[in-house]
Design a protein around this motif. Structure first.
Motif, mmCIF file in Angstrom:
data_model
loop_
_atom_site.group_PDB
_atom_site.id
_atom_site.type_symbol
_atom_site.label_atom_id
_atom_site.label_comp_id
_atom_site.label_asym_id
_atom_site.label_seq_id
_atom_site.Cartn_x
_atom_site.Cartn_y
_atom_site.Cartn_z
ATOM 1 N N PHE A 19 0.790 -1.228 0.000
ATOM 2 C CA PHE A 19 0.000 0.000 0.000
ATOM 3 C C PHE A 19 0.828 1.287 0.000
ATOM 4 O O PHE A 19 0.273 2.371 -0.015
ATOM 5 N N LYS A 20 2.154 1.180 0.021
ATOM 6 C CA LYS A 20 2.999 2.379 -0.025
ATOM 7 C C LYS A 20 3.810 2.342 -1.312
ATOM 8 O O LYS A 20 4.723 1.529 -1.453
ATOM 9 N N PHE A 21 3.463 3.217 -2.229
ATOM 10 C CA PHE A 21 4.126 3.237 -3.529
ATOM 11 C C PHE A 21 3.919 4.602 -4.174
ATOM 12 O O PHE A 21 3.098 5.399 -3.721
ATOM 13 N N ARG A 22 4.656 4.838 -5.231
ATOM 14 C CA ARG A 22 4.435 6.032 -6.048
ATOM 15 C C ARG A 22 4.870 5.715 -7.477
ATOM 16 O O ARG A 22 5.642 4.793 -7.721
ATOM 17 N N VAL A 23 4.348 6.523 -8.404
ATOM 18 C CA VAL A 23 4.650 6.351 -9.820
ATOM 19 C C VAL A 23 5.212 7.669 -10.335
ATOM 20 O O VAL A 23 4.692 8.740 -10.019
ATOM 21 N N SER A 34 -3.852 5.574 -6.709
ATOM 22 C CA SER A 34 -4.260 4.724 -5.596
ATOM 23 C C SER A 34 -4.128 3.242 -5.895
ATOM 24 O O SER A 34 -4.185 2.416 -4.984
ATOM 25 N N LYS A 35 -3.944 2.899 -7.177
ATOM 26 C CA LYS A 35 -3.856 1.480 -7.519
ATOM 27 C C LYS A 35 -3.022 1.296 -8.777
ATOM 28 O O LYS A 35 -3.173 2.033 -9.746
ATOM 29 N N VAL A 36 -2.132 0.301 -8.734
ATOM 30 C CA VAL A 36 -1.315 -0.080 -9.881
ATOM 31 C C VAL A 36 -1.479 -1.582 -10.039
ATOM 32 O O VAL A 36 -1.282 -2.325 -9.068
ATOM 33 N N SER A 37 -1.842 -2.035 -11.232
ATOM 34 C CA SER A 37 -1.970 -3.482 -11.430
ATOM 35 C C SER A 37 -0.595 -4.138 -11.379
ATOM 36 O O SER A 37 0.438 -3.466 -11.400
ATOM 37 N N ALA A 38 -0.587 -5.452 -11.339
ATOM 38 C CA ALA A 38 0.653 -6.210 -11.184
ATOM 39 C C ALA A 38 1.578 -6.057 -12.387
ATOM 40 O O ALA A 38 1.118 -5.913 -13.520
ATOM 41 N N LEU A 39 2.883 -6.082 -12.126
ATOM 42 C CA LEU A 39 3.875 -6.171 -13.194
ATOM 43 C C LEU A 39 3.980 -7.656 -13.537
ATOM 44 O O LEU A 39 4.351 -8.463 -12.690
ATOM 45 N N LYS A 40 3.645 -7.976 -14.767
ATOM 46 C CA LYS A 40 3.566 -9.385 -15.121
ATOM 47 C C LYS A 40 4.168 -9.621 -16.498
ATOM 48 O O LYS A 40 3.882 -8.865 -17.430
ATOM 49 N N PHE A 66 4.817 -8.684 -22.124
ATOM 50 C CA PHE A 66 4.665 -7.914 -20.895
ATOM 51 C C PHE A 66 3.224 -7.435 -20.842
ATOM 52 O O PHE A 66 2.748 -6.770 -21.763
ATOM 53 N N GLU A 67 2.529 -7.800 -19.780
ATOM 54 C CA GLU A 67 1.111 -7.468 -19.646
ATOM 55 C C GLU A 67 0.918 -5.962 -19.491
ATOM 56 O O GLU A 67 1.768 -5.277 -18.913
ATOM 57 N N PRO A 68 -0.214 -5.437 -19.975
ATOM 58 C CA PRO A 68 -0.518 -4.017 -19.760
ATOM 59 C C PRO A 68 -0.627 -3.700 -18.270
ATOM 60 O O PRO A 68 -0.951 -4.570 -17.467
ATOM 61 N N ILE A 69 -0.350 -2.452 -17.930
ATOM 62 C CA ILE A 69 -0.405 -1.989 -16.540
ATOM 63 C C ILE A 69 -1.556 -0.995 -16.424
ATOM 64 O O ILE A 69 -1.658 -0.063 -17.223
ATOM 65 N N THR A 70 -2.412 -1.190 -15.436
ATOM 66 C CA THR A 70 -3.528 -0.276 -15.203
ATOM 67 C C THR A 70 -3.209 0.607 -14.000
ATOM 68 O O THR A 70 -2.806 0.107 -12.953
ATOM 69 N N LEU A 71 -3.385 1.916 -14.182
ATOM 70 C CA LEU A 71 -3.219 2.884 -13.097
ATOM 71 C C LEU A 71 -4.582 3.486 -12.790
ATOM 72 O O LEU A 71 -5.339 3.811 -13.702
ATOM 73 N N ILE A 108 7.982 2.762 -11.198
ATOM 74 C CA ILE A 108 7.083 2.387 -10.107
ATOM 75 C C ILE A 108 7.961 2.091 -8.898
ATOM 76 O O ILE A 108 8.841 1.229 -8.971
ATOM 77 N N GLU A 109 7.735 2.839 -7.817
ATOM 78 C CA GLU A 109 8.561 2.701 -6.621
ATOM 79 C C GLU A 109 7.741 2.101 -5.480
ATOM 80 O O GLU A 109 6.669 2.607 -5.148
ATOM 81 N N LEU A 110 8.246 1.037 -4.906
ATOM 82 C CA LEU A 110 7.659 0.432 -3.714
ATOM 83 C C LEU A 110 8.391 1.027 -2.515
ATOM 84 O O LEU A 110 9.625 1.014 -2.479
ATOM 85 N N LEU A 111 7.648 1.566 -1.555
ATOM 86 C CA LEU A 111 8.242 2.237 -0.402
ATOM 87 C C LEU A 111 8.149 1.362 0.838
ATOM 88 O O LEU A 111 7.201 0.592 0.991
#
Length: 168
Positions: A19-23, A34-40, A66-71, A108-111
């Motif tokens: 739940f702690k991240f930024r783009v 508030s939401k980023v889909s999985a990196l796949k 590489f799957e699409p990413i939803t923000l 995409i940064e995971l904090l």
């Protein structure tokens, strides 16, 4: 108590929270995501048989995907999502496509719990394939209005230059 299994930060016993991240794109943090889909990523398998062994197929790797990413984020006055989506299409049609600028690299940064970057992923040559400016509106609902976009991309990699999290 068992020893720590994490080698980089010897004082960390728990995995990072989701739940702690930024783009970031264009060198700045994009507000309100508030939401980023999985990196796949996946690799398409190809089956083939050898002529002398008709009952045993062999499987080898083929094309990477590489799957699409939803923000997603709450609707605000910040035009970042819409501005990027307009680089692919706008009311003027094909002549308005920005061939130079419609693709962007994002990060995409995971904090960690202290707000420090624990991991970062660079996602290459993204472009907006779908943009939702407003959700379905409902006078009887009690929810935040969410805008979203889907980013096609040409791969990602973990940024190994991220500073090591503090060991506190």
């Amino acid at each position: 108590m068992a020893g720590n299994q994490f080698v980089v930060n010897a004082y960390r016993f728990d995995p990072y929270k989701n739940f702690k991240f930024r783009v970031r794109w264009d060198g700045k943090v994009v507000a309100g995501i508030s939401k980023v889909s999985a990196l796949k990523q996946s690799t398409e398998p190809v089956s083939h048989r050898e002529g002398g062994d008709p009952s045993t197929p062999r499987v080898t790797p083929a094309v990477w995907k590489f799957e699409p990413i939803t923000l997603e984020r709450g609707v605000t006055h910040d035009p970042e999502f819409e501005n990027w989506a307009k680089l692919v299409w706008n009311v003027e049609g094909d002549v308005a496509i920005s061939l130079k600028n419609f693709r962007k690299d994002i990060v995409i940064e995971l904090l960690n719990e202290q707000g420090q970057v624990a991991r970062a992923y660079k996602v290459y040559r993204c472009w907006v394939s779908s943009y939702q400016a407003l959700p379905e509106l409902d006078a009887n609902a009690n929810a935040v209005a969410i805008e979203s976009m889907v980013l096609q991309n040409e791969g990602w990699e973990r940024d190994m230059e991220v500073p090591e999290p503090a060991q506190t």
